[in-house]
Motif scaffolding. Structure first.
Motif, PDB file in Angstrom:
ATOM      1  N   PHE A 108       0.602  -1.121   0.034  1.00  0.00           N
ATOM      2  CA  PHE A 108      -0.132   0.123  -0.228  1.00  0.00           C
ATOM      3  C   PHE A 108       1.324   1.110   0.109  1.00  0.00           C
ATOM      4  O   PHE A 108       0.257   1.840  -0.593  1.00  0.00           O
ATOM      5  N   ILE A 109       2.429   0.991   0.806  1.00  0.00           N
ATOM      6  CA  ILE A 109       2.945   2.572   0.531  1.00  0.00           C
ATOM      7  C   ILE A 109       3.207   2.922  -0.973  1.00  0.00           C
ATOM      8  O   ILE A 109       2.957   3.794  -1.448  1.00  0.00           O
ATOM      9  N   LEU A 110       3.661   1.296  -1.577  1.00  0.00           N
ATOM     10  CA  LEU A 110       4.562   1.376  -3.176  1.00  0.00           C
ATOM     11  C   LEU A 110       3.067   2.049  -3.468  1.00  0.00           C
ATOM     12  O   LEU A 110       3.349   3.325  -4.763  1.00  0.00           O
ATOM     13  N   LEU A 111       1.844   1.298  -3.361  1.00  0.00           N
ATOM     14  CA  LEU A 111       1.031   1.867  -4.618  1.00  0.00           C
ATOM     15  C   LEU A 111       0.712   3.505  -4.507  1.00  0.00           C
ATOM     16  O   LEU A 111      -0.091   4.332  -5.047  1.00  0.00           O
ATOM     17  N   LEU A 112       0.594   3.804  -3.175  1.00  0.00           N
ATOM     18  CA  LEU A 112       0.349   5.649  -2.847  1.00  0.00           C
ATOM     19  C   LEU A 112       1.058   6.543  -3.208  1.00  0.00           C
ATOM     20  O   LEU A 112       1.755   7.459  -4.117  1.00  0.00           O
ATOM     21  N   LYS A 113       2.314   5.325  -3.301  1.00  0.00           N
ATOM     22  CA  LYS A 113       3.708   6.827  -3.881  1.00  0.00           C
ATOM     23  C   LYS A 113       3.711   6.644  -4.787  1.00  0.00           C
ATOM     24  O   LYS A 113       3.968   7.664  -6.032  1.00  0.00           O
ATOM     25  N   ASN A 114       3.458   5.178  -6.020  1.00  0.00           N
ATOM     26  CA  ASN A 114       3.611   5.055  -7.617  1.00  0.00           C
ATOM     27  C   ASN A 114       2.313   5.320  -8.039  1.00  0.00           C
ATOM     28  O   ASN A 114       2.303   6.076  -8.942  1.00  0.00           O
ATOM     29  N   TYR A 115       0.775   5.356  -8.128  1.00  0.00           N
ATOM     30  CA  TYR A 115      -0.063   5.473  -8.471  1.00  0.00           C
ATOM     31  C   TYR A 115      -0.669   7.047  -9.412  1.00  0.00           C
ATOM     32  O   TYR A 115      -0.390   8.034  -8.662  1.00  0.00           O
ATOM     33  N   GLN A 116      -0.666   6.854 -10.966  1.00  0.00           N
ATOM     34  CA  GLN A 116      -0.976   8.016 -11.230  1.00  0.00           C
ATOM     35  C   GLN A 116      -2.371   8.022 -11.484  1.00  0.00           C
ATOM     36  O   GLN A 116      -3.265   7.247 -12.615  1.00  0.00           O
ATOM     37  N   VAL A 117      -2.921   9.301 -11.319  1.00  0.00           N
ATOM     38  CA  VAL A 117      -4.484   9.374 -11.554  1.00  0.00           C
ATOM     39  C   VAL A 117      -5.530   9.611 -12.770  1.00  0.00           C
ATOM     40  O   VAL A 117      -5.871   8.897 -13.041  1.00  0.00           O
ATOM     41  N   THR A 118      -3.885  10.306 -13.578  1.00  0.00           N
ATOM     42  CA  THR A 118      -4.739  10.808 -14.820  1.00  0.00           C
ATOM     43  C   THR A 118      -3.609  10.257 -15.741  1.00  0.00           C
ATOM     44  O   THR A 118      -4.229   9.646 -17.146  1.00  0.00           O
ATOM     45  N   LYS A 119      -2.795   8.689 -15.330  1.00  0.00           N
ATOM     46  CA  LYS A 119      -2.203   7.493 -16.417  1.00  0.00           C
ATOM     47  C   LYS A 119      -3.102   6.368 -16.104  1.00  0.00           C
ATOM     48  O   LYS A 119      -3.368   5.579 -14.753  1.00  0.00           O
ATOM     49  N   LYS A 120      -2.522   5.502 -16.819  1.00  0.00           N
ATOM     50  CA  LYS A 120      -3.041   3.402 -16.969  1.00  0.00           C
ATOM     51  C   LYS A 120      -1.745   2.861 -15.893  1.00  0.00           C
ATOM     52  O   LYS A 120      -0.677   3.390 -16.212  1.00  0.00           O
ATOM     53  N   ASN A 121      -2.173   2.250 -15.012  1.00  0.00           N
ATOM     54  CA  ASN A 121      -1.705   1.785 -13.733  1.00  0.00           C
ATOM     55  C   ASN A 121      -1.697   0.331 -14.110  1.00  0.00           C
ATOM     56  O   ASN A 121      -2.148   0.145 -13.605  1.00  0.00           O
ATOM     57  N   SER A 122      -0.340  -0.140 -14.994  1.00  0.00           N
ATOM     58  CA  SER A 122      -0.306  -2.020 -15.713  1.00  0.00           C
ATOM     59  C   SER A 122       0.906  -2.224 -14.399  1.00  0.00           C
ATOM     60  O   SER A 122       1.335  -3.662 -14.885  1.00  0.00           O
TER      61      SER A 122
END
Length: 216
Positions: A108-122
């Motif tokens: 969850f720490i990596l998800l919060l750090k790397n997730y980008q709202v405007t881009k596709k997260n794959s």
């Protein structure tokens, strides 16, 4: 250095001797449950790093998420039932339930750090149940290491757990200020996050020592 490690550990931990592990008659800076949590966090990060998931940004599937939540239930049951007096826990149970709780924090720490709202997260962080099983099984060699009576083991476990505690503080504050200010000056933000983390930990450690000492 040893006093600093105890001081930093006190920012989140009661450090009650009866609920802590000792190596060569020297108490670890975190209680059994907190030792399990932050060693779990460290080993979880290590696993994801070795599996090259450090830049992962894809949320886990619902089944994986529910499995992780299921692994968090034992620490709640153990803590609540022992606190209200239904049963007596022990340090090994605290260690194991703490580990199961902490080892998945990195997801969850990596998800919060790397997730980008405007881009596709794959990019996967956790791909399947095999990842979950491997991360849980890391607990087995760790419990073996914990039983070794060696000053080197004391320093290794103390350094890793307290260092991981500091790392979690820094990462969470970094994520917060980065999202608030949308700054691209990563090194500066990390420096600010470190300073804020040190101040918060110092304040919490002082409060624990002076205000909660009567409850130890």
């Amino acid at each position: 250095m040893m006093k600093l490690i105890y001081f930093m550990g006190r920012s989140v931990c009661h450090q009650i001797p009866e609920r802590s592990f000792f190596i060569l008659n020297k108490q670890l800076p975190l209680c059994a449950r907190c030792t399990g949590i932050y060693m779990g966090v460290f080993l979880g990060f290590l696993y994801l790093f070795l599996r090259k998931r450090w830049k992962g940004n894809k949320p886990p599937s619902l089944k994986i998420l529910l499995s992780i939540i299921f692994c968090w239930i034992p620490i709640i049951i153990d803590g609540v039932t022992s606190y209200i007096g239904l049963r007596e826990s022990n340090n090994m149970i605290r260690l194991i339930t703490g580990f199961l709780f902490g080892v998945f924090w990195p997801v969850f720490i990596l998800l919060l750090k790397n997730y980008q709202v405007t881009k596709k997260n794959s990019l996967d962080i956790i791909k399947d149940y095999q990842d979950l099983i491997f991360m849980i099984c890391i607990l087995i060699p760790f419990t073996g290491i914990l039983s070794v009576q060696s000053v080197l083991i004391w320093w290794m476990i103390s350094g890793i757990t307290v260092g991981t505690l500091m790392y979690v503080y820094v990462q969470m504050i970094f994520i917060l200020i980065k999202n608030l200010f949308f700054s691209s000056y990563i090194k500066l933000l990390y420096f600010i996050a470190f300073i804020i983390s040190a101040m918060i930990m110092s304040g919490l450690s002082w409060m624990n020592h002076h205000l909660l000492a009567q409850y130890r």
